[in-house]
Design a protein around this motif. Structure first.
Motif, mmCIF file in Angstrom:
data_model
loop_
_atom_site.group_PDB
_atom_site.id
_atom_site.type_symbol
_atom_site.label_atom_id
_atom_site.label_comp_id
_atom_site.label_asym_id
_atom_site.label_seq_id
_atom_site.Cartn_x
_atom_site.Cartn_y
_atom_site.Cartn_z
ATOM 1 N N VAL A 11 67.535 28.172 -43.367
ATOM 2 C CA VAL A 11 67.511 29.499 -42.751
ATOM 3 C C VAL A 11 68.834 29.717 -42.036
ATOM 4 N N CYS A 12 69.391 30.917 -42.145
ATOM 5 C CA CYS A 12 70.631 31.246 -41.437
ATOM 6 C C CYS A 12 70.553 32.701 -41.000
ATOM 7 N N ALA A 13 70.850 32.974 -39.723
ATOM 8 C CA ALA A 13 70.672 34.339 -39.227
ATOM 9 C C ALA A 13 71.437 34.585 -37.937
ATOM 10 N N ASN A 14 71.824 35.829 -37.772
ATOM 11 C CA ASN A 14 72.332 36.330 -36.495
ATOM 12 C C ASN A 14 71.154 37.057 -35.849
ATOM 13 N N LEU A 15 70.460 36.387 -34.929
ATOM 14 C CA LEU A 15 69.209 36.915 -34.390
ATOM 15 C C LEU A 15 69.433 37.891 -33.239
ATOM 16 N N PRO A 16 68.691 39.004 -33.230
ATOM 17 C CA PRO A 16 68.725 39.894 -32.069
ATOM 18 C C PRO A 16 68.245 39.132 -30.831
#
Length: 286
Positions: free
Chosen positions: A122-127
């Protein structure tokens, strides 16, 4: 391939689609061109790997993931961004965009359907507003995922990656450590985003244990104890657990002593083993 971290490109795209940023969804798009390649490299995206991305925005990180991984599934809650992503990521045939709220999505089913035979990360720029709920969902669902690499608020990153038993640690620190080994990778300044948030960010990687490190009869008792212990962190663990779980102090005092934990200690001083022993005693009591 469009330079999606370029301010001029971003403004042109958003203008053409009449898009405006949503504060409610915590939308901040990356304009620092060095961040996303580093994130993608650290994520483990590569040959034989499938990637789940959460909140692709206009696709700046998605591009880098698609260049490395066999397949990327990007989960985007904002349907206004769907036509934008269709344009910005038109070069890639290894991408699927899912319009959904990740908190309501069956990720086990998604992985089964989309990533057969692949390792998954999983890879993300999370709010910022949904960081902890998303991370805990990913962990609690016990997905067949090797690692979770996310950008979060710097303060949250420091708390998640703190040592359990340190002053900086908290309930989320212990909860995350139950499932994985957290690692702080690098900081990202507020000026790396458009619009710029008021605080800096950091990228962390959660390395999921291949086998459970802590084996309990009931996982829920562990998280119940951790949550109760930190519910009133200025109080002793005796008072906090007693108050939060509605148990008599005499009972909690006995359970703590049997767990080799001082009733006068505070939650921030307890180790993972301490929480595990208390949880086991709670299971016995109930």
């Amino acid at each position: 391939m469009k330079r999606l971290s370029d301010i001029g490109t971003i403004k042109d795209i958003l203008s053409r689609y009449g898009f405006s940023f949503s504060k409610g969804l915590g939308q901040n798009f990356l304009i620092n061109p060095s961040v996303c390649p580093r994130m993608a490299d650290f994520s483990g995206a590569g040959e034989g790997v499938g990637v789940i991305e959460i909140g692709p925005g206009i696709g700046v990180l998605t591009q880098e993931l698609c260049l490395r991984a066999d397949k990327v599934v990007a989960v985007e809650i904002d349907k206004r961004l769907l036509p934008v992503l269709e344009e910005t990521l038109s070069d890639f045939d290894n991408l699927k965009v899912v319009n959904a709220d990740v908190m309501e999505l069956d990720l086990s089913e998604l992985i089964e359907n989309e990533f057969k035979g692949m390792r998954v990360v999983v890879c993300a720029n999370l709010p910022y507003y949904i960081t902890s709920p998303v991370i805990m969902k990913l962990l609690e669902d016990k997905l067949p995922v090797e690692a979770i690499t996310v950008m979060v608020q710097k303060e949250a990153a420091q708390r998640i990656c703190a040592e359990v038993g340190s002053r900086q640690g908290g309930a989320v620190t212990a909860a995350v450590n139950y499932y994985c080994e957290p690692e702080l990778l690098f900081n990202v300044s507020a000026g790396s985003f458009m619009p710029a948030p008021k605080v800096d960010s950091a990228v962390i990687r959660l390395n999921i244990y291949k086998e459970p490190k802590y084996k309990l009869r009931n996982d829920r008792d562990f998280f119940k104890v951790v949550k109760a212990s930190f519910a009133q962190r200025r109080k002793t663990v005796l008072n906090s657990i007693s108050s939060s779980l509605g148990l008599e102090k005499k009972v909690v005092n006995e359970l703590l002593l049997e767990s080799k934990v001082s009733p006068t200690a505070r939650a921030e001083k307890l180790s993972m083993d301490d929480f595990v022993r208390i949880a086991e005693r709670i299971s016995d009591y109930e």
